[in-house]
Scaffold this motif. Structure first.
Motif, PDB file in Angstrom:
ATOM      1  N   HIS A 125       0.818  -1.226   0.000  1.00 32.60           N
ATOM      2  CA  HIS A 125       0.000   0.000   0.000  1.00 32.60           C
ATOM      3  C   HIS A 125       0.853   1.279   0.000  1.00 32.60           C
ATOM      4  O   HIS A 125       0.525   2.258   0.662  1.00 32.60           O
ATOM      5  CB  HIS A 125      -0.959  -0.009   1.200  1.00 32.60           C
ATOM      6  N   THR A 153       2.210   4.748  -0.876  1.00 32.37           N
ATOM      7  CA  THR A 153       1.637   5.984  -1.420  1.00 32.37           C
ATOM      8  C   THR A 153       2.655   7.101  -1.244  1.00 32.37           C
ATOM      9  O   THR A 153       3.275   7.229  -0.179  1.00 32.37           O
ATOM     10  CB  THR A 153       0.328   6.350  -0.709  1.00 32.37           C
ATOM     11  N   SER A 187       0.086   5.600  -5.744  1.00 32.13           N
ATOM     12  CA  SER A 187      -1.089   5.394  -4.904  1.00 32.13           C
ATOM     13  C   SER A 187      -1.331   3.904  -4.670  1.00 32.13           C
ATOM     14  O   SER A 187      -1.526   3.140  -5.625  1.00 32.13           O
ATOM     15  CB  SER A 187      -2.323   6.014  -5.561  1.00 32.13           C
ATOM     16  N   ASP A 188      -1.251   3.485  -3.407  1.00 28.26           N
ATOM     17  CA  ASP A 188      -1.644   2.136  -2.981  1.00 28.26           C
ATOM     18  C   ASP A 188      -0.937   1.050  -3.800  1.00 28.26           C
ATOM     19  O   ASP A 188      -1.550   0.114  -4.274  1.00 28.26           O
ATOM     20  CB  ASP A 188      -3.157   1.983  -3.082  1.00 28.26           C
ATOM     21  N   SER A 229       1.432  -2.148  -4.198  1.00 29.76           N
ATOM     22  CA  SER A 229       1.866  -3.314  -3.428  1.00 29.76           C
ATOM     23  C   SER A 229       2.610  -4.285  -4.328  1.00 29.76           C
ATOM     24  O   SER A 229       2.292  -4.411  -5.529  1.00 29.76           O
ATOM     25  CB  SER A 229       0.675  -4.022  -2.773  1.00 29.76           C
ATOM     26  N   ASP A 264       2.647   6.819   2.987  1.00 23.81           N
ATOM     27  CA  ASP A 264       1.844   5.763   3.593  1.00 23.81           C
ATOM     28  C   ASP A 264       2.334   4.426   3.048  1.00 23.81           C
ATOM     29  O   ASP A 264       2.994   4.362   2.005  1.00 23.81           O
ATOM     30  CB  ASP A 264       0.360   5.957   3.267  1.00 23.81           C
ATOM     31  N   GLY A 265       2.015   3.362   3.767  1.00 18.08           N
ATOM     32  CA  GLY A 265       2.410   2.035   3.341  1.00 18.08           C
ATOM     33  C   GLY A 265       3.670   1.561   4.050  1.00 18.08           C
ATOM     34  O   GLY A 265       4.286   2.292   4.830  1.00 18.08           O
TER      35      GLY A 265
END
Length: 216
Positions: free
Chosen positions: A13, A15, A25-26, A28, A62-63
Protein backbone atom coordinates in the motif's frame (compact mmCIF):
# COMPACT_ATOMS: atom_id res chain seq x y z
CA UNK A 1 5.26 -25.77 12.99
CA UNK A 2 7.48 -24.63 10.13
CA UNK A 3 8.07 -20.91 9.87
CA UNK A 4 6.15 -19.34 6.98
CA UNK A 5 8.32 -18.15 4.12
CA UNK A 6 8.37 -14.42 3.52
CA UNK A 7 9.35 -12.49 0.40
CA UNK A 8 12.81 -10.98 0.35
CA UNK A 9 11.09 -7.67 -0.42
CA UNK A 10 7.48 -6.78 0.40
CA UNK A 11 5.82 -3.49 -0.49
CA UNK A 12 2.31 -2.91 0.88
CA UNK A 13 0.00 0.00 0.00
CA UNK A 14 2.83 2.40 -0.85
CA UNK A 15 1.64 5.98 -1.42
CA UNK A 16 3.77 9.01 -2.23
CA UNK A 17 2.69 12.56 -3.07
CA UNK A 18 4.50 15.82 -3.72
CA UNK A 19 2.21 18.52 -2.45
CA UNK A 20 -1.24 17.86 -3.91
CA UNK A 21 0.14 15.67 -6.70
CA UNK A 22 -0.13 11.95 -5.87
CA UNK A 23 2.63 10.17 -7.78
CA UNK A 24 2.18 6.65 -6.37
CA UNK A 25 -1.09 5.39 -4.90
CA UNK A 26 -1.64 2.14 -2.98
CA UNK A 27 1.18 0.21 -4.70
CA UNK A 28 1.87 -3.31 -3.43
CA UNK A 29 4.41 -5.88 -4.54
CA UNK A 30 5.97 -9.11 -3.24
CA UNK A 31 9.41 -10.03 -4.56
CA UNK A 32 10.87 -13.48 -3.92
CA UNK A 33 14.41 -14.73 -4.50
CA UNK A 34 14.74 -15.44 -8.23
CA UNK A 35 12.06 -12.91 -9.19
CA UNK A 36 12.84 -10.12 -11.64
CA UNK A 37 10.15 -7.45 -11.60
CA UNK A 38 10.17 -4.92 -14.44
CA UNK A 39 8.30 -1.66 -13.88
CA UNK A 40 7.21 -0.21 -17.20
CA UNK A 41 5.16 2.82 -18.21
CA UNK A 42 5.48 6.34 -19.50
CA UNK A 43 7.88 8.89 -18.06
CA UNK A 44 6.38 10.51 -14.98
CA UNK A 45 4.15 7.54 -14.13
CA UNK A 46 5.93 6.98 -10.81
CA UNK A 47 8.44 4.22 -11.58
CA UNK A 48 11.48 6.10 -10.28
CA UNK A 49 9.57 7.30 -7.23
CA UNK A 50 8.71 3.71 -6.32
CA UNK A 51 12.34 2.65 -6.67
CA UNK A 52 13.58 5.59 -4.63
CA UNK A 53 11.17 4.64 -1.85
CA UNK A 54 12.34 1.02 -2.02
CA UNK A 55 15.95 2.01 -1.36
CA UNK A 56 15.16 4.65 1.25
CA UNK A 57 16.08 7.66 -0.88
CA UNK A 58 12.47 8.91 -0.56
CA UNK A 59 10.13 8.49 2.40
CA UNK A 60 6.70 7.15 1.55
CA UNK A 61 3.65 9.01 2.86
CA UNK A 62 1.84 5.76 3.59
CA UNK A 63 2.41 2.04 3.34
CA UNK A 64 5.20 -0.29 4.43
CA UNK A 65 8.37 -1.71 2.91
CA UNK A 66 9.97 -4.82 4.43
CA UNK A 67 13.21 -6.48 3.43
CA UNK A 68 13.74 -10.08 4.55
CA UNK A 69 10.81 -9.71 6.93
CA UNK A 70 12.07 -6.55 8.65
CA UNK A 71 10.99 -2.92 8.13
CA UNK A 72 13.22 -1.10 5.67
CA UNK A 73 15.66 1.31 7.31
CA UNK A 74 18.20 2.62 4.85
CA UNK A 75 20.73 3.18 7.62
CA UNK A 76 20.50 -0.43 8.84
CA UNK A 77 23.75 -2.28 8.03
CA UNK A 78 21.74 -5.43 7.22
CA UNK A 79 19.75 -3.51 4.62
CA UNK A 80 22.89 -2.00 3.15
CA UNK A 81 24.42 -5.47 2.93
CA UNK A 82 21.35 -7.03 1.31
CA UNK A 83 20.41 -4.38 -1.26
CA UNK A 84 22.52 -3.06 -4.13
CA UNK A 85 21.20 -0.15 -6.16
CA UNK A 86 21.81 1.87 -9.30
CA UNK A 87 19.02 4.41 -9.39
CA UNK A 88 20.76 7.74 -10.05
CA UNK A 89 23.99 9.00 -11.52
CA UNK A 90 26.32 8.13 -8.69
CA UNK A 91 28.42 10.76 -6.97
CA UNK A 92 31.81 9.13 -7.28
CA UNK A 93 34.70 10.26 -5.13
CA UNK A 94 36.49 12.74 -7.41
CA UNK A 95 39.97 11.75 -6.26
CA UNK A 96 39.58 7.97 -6.46
CA UNK A 97 40.27 6.14 -9.70
CA UNK A 98 37.93 3.59 -11.23
CA UNK A 99 39.83 0.65 -9.75
CA UNK A 100 40.12 2.35 -6.36
CA UNK A 101 36.33 2.82 -6.19
CA UNK A 102 35.71 -0.85 -6.85
CA UNK A 103 38.50 -2.00 -4.55
CA UNK A 104 37.07 0.13 -1.73
CA UNK A 105 33.66 -1.47 -2.13
CA UNK A 106 35.01 -5.01 -2.41
CA UNK A 107 37.00 -4.60 0.80
CA UNK A 108 34.21 -2.79 2.64
CA UNK A 109 31.87 -5.73 1.99
CA UNK A 110 34.49 -8.27 3.04
CA UNK A 111 35.04 -10.14 -0.22
CA UNK A 112 37.58 -12.94 0.36
CA UNK A 113 39.69 -12.00 -2.69
CA UNK A 114 38.90 -8.34 -3.49
CA UNK A 115 41.64 -7.90 -6.09
CA UNK A 116 40.41 -10.89 -8.11
CA UNK A 117 36.80 -9.69 -7.87
CA UNK A 118 37.71 -6.18 -9.01
CA UNK A 119 39.84 -7.44 -11.90
CA UNK A 120 36.97 -9.68 -13.04
CA UNK A 121 34.32 -6.95 -13.00
CA UNK A 122 36.64 -4.44 -14.71
CA UNK A 123 37.08 -6.90 -17.54
CA UNK A 124 33.38 -7.61 -17.73
CA UNK A 125 32.35 -3.94 -17.97
CA UNK A 126 35.21 -3.21 -20.41
CA UNK A 127 36.88 -0.64 -18.20
CA UNK A 128 40.33 -2.21 -17.88
CA UNK A 129 41.95 0.51 -20.05
CA UNK A 130 40.24 3.18 -17.92
CA UNK A 131 40.96 1.55 -14.55
CA UNK A 132 43.45 4.23 -13.53
CA UNK A 133 41.30 7.16 -14.65
CA UNK A 134 39.21 9.39 -12.40
CA UNK A 135 35.42 9.05 -12.88
CA UNK A 136 35.14 12.62 -14.09
CA UNK A 137 37.26 11.80 -17.13
CA UNK A 138 35.00 8.94 -18.30
CA UNK A 139 32.38 9.18 -21.01
CA UNK A 140 28.73 8.98 -19.96
CA UNK A 141 28.53 5.37 -21.14
CA UNK A 142 31.67 4.45 -19.22
CA UNK A 143 30.29 6.07 -16.07
CA UNK A 144 27.13 3.99 -16.44
CA UNK A 145 29.27 0.85 -16.70
CA UNK A 146 31.18 1.91 -13.58
CA UNK A 147 27.89 2.48 -11.73
CA UNK A 148 26.75 -1.03 -12.66
CA UNK A 149 30.14 -2.41 -11.64
CA UNK A 150 29.70 -0.93 -8.15
CA UNK A 151 26.58 -3.08 -7.76
CA UNK A 152 28.05 -6.23 -9.28
CA UNK A 153 31.30 -6.17 -7.28
CA UNK A 154 29.53 -6.52 -3.90
CA UNK A 155 27.34 -9.16 -2.25
CA UNK A 156 23.59 -8.65 -2.69
CA UNK A 157 20.24 -10.36 -2.27
CA UNK A 158 18.19 -7.63 -3.96
CA UNK A 159 19.22 -5.47 -6.90
CA UNK A 160 17.26 -2.28 -7.63
CA UNK A 161 17.90 -0.59 -10.98
CA UNK A 162 16.39 2.50 -12.58
CA UNK A 163 16.71 2.33 -16.37
CA UNK A 164 20.08 0.54 -16.20
CA UNK A 165 20.24 0.49 -20.00
CA UNK A 166 20.71 4.26 -20.15
CA UNK A 167 23.75 5.30 -22.20
CA UNK A 168 24.73 1.71 -22.98
CA UNK A 169 25.32 0.72 -26.60
CA UNK A 170 23.64 -2.31 -28.18
CA UNK A 171 26.38 -4.66 -27.05
CA UNK A 172 26.20 -3.21 -23.55
CA UNK A 173 22.46 -3.83 -23.32
CA UNK A 174 22.93 -7.40 -24.51
CA UNK A 175 25.65 -7.97 -21.90
CA UNK A 176 23.50 -6.48 -19.14
CA UNK A 177 20.48 -8.56 -20.11
CA UNK A 178 22.45 -11.80 -19.98
CA UNK A 179 24.21 -10.84 -16.72
CA UNK A 180 20.93 -10.05 -14.99
CA UNK A 181 19.28 -13.19 -16.33
CA UNK A 182 22.12 -15.34 -14.99
CA UNK A 183 21.99 -13.69 -11.58
CA UNK A 184 18.22 -14.02 -11.39
CA UNK A 185 18.52 -17.73 -12.23
CA UNK A 186 20.97 -18.04 -9.32
CA UNK A 187 18.40 -16.58 -6.91
CA UNK A 188 19.00 -12.84 -6.99
CA UNK A 189 15.84 -10.73 -6.64
CA UNK A 190 15.69 -7.85 -9.11
CA UNK A 191 13.38 -4.84 -9.32
CA UNK A 192 14.03 -2.53 -12.25
CA UNK A 193 12.40 0.20 -14.28
CA UNK A 194 13.16 0.00 -17.98
CA UNK A 195 12.12 1.29 -21.38
CA UNK A 196 14.22 -1.32 -23.19
CA UNK A 197 12.03 -4.18 -24.52
CA UNK A 198 14.99 -6.52 -25.04
CA UNK A 199 16.09 -6.13 -21.42
CA UNK A 200 12.58 -6.66 -20.06
CA UNK A 201 11.94 -9.66 -22.32
CA UNK A 202 15.21 -11.36 -21.36
CA UNK A 203 15.27 -10.66 -17.63
CA UNK A 204 11.79 -10.13 -16.22
CA UNK A 205 9.70 -12.86 -14.65
CA UNK A 206 6.88 -10.33 -14.17
CA UNK A 207 6.08 -6.96 -15.73
CA UNK A 208 4.14 -4.35 -13.76
CA UNK A 209 2.82 -1.49 -15.86
CA UNK A 210 2.77 1.70 -13.80
CA UNK A 211 0.03 4.13 -14.71
CA UNK A 212 -2.19 1.43 -16.16
CA UNK A 213 -3.69 -1.95 -15.48
CA UNK A 214 -1.41 -4.12 -17.63
CA UNK A 215 0.36 -6.68 -15.39
CA UNK A 216 2.00 -9.77 -16.89
Amino acid sequence: MAKARTPILRVAHLTKAYGDHVVVSDFSLDVWPGDAIALTGRNGAGKSTILRCLVGAEKADDGTIDIDGQPLRESDPKVRAAMATVIDDLDFFPDLSVVEHLDLLARAYGLPDPEKAVDAILGEVLLVPQSGQLPGTLSSGQRRRLALATAFVRPRQVLVLDEPEQRLDVEGVEWLAQRLKEEREQGLAIVMASHEPKLVETVATKTVHIGGARNE
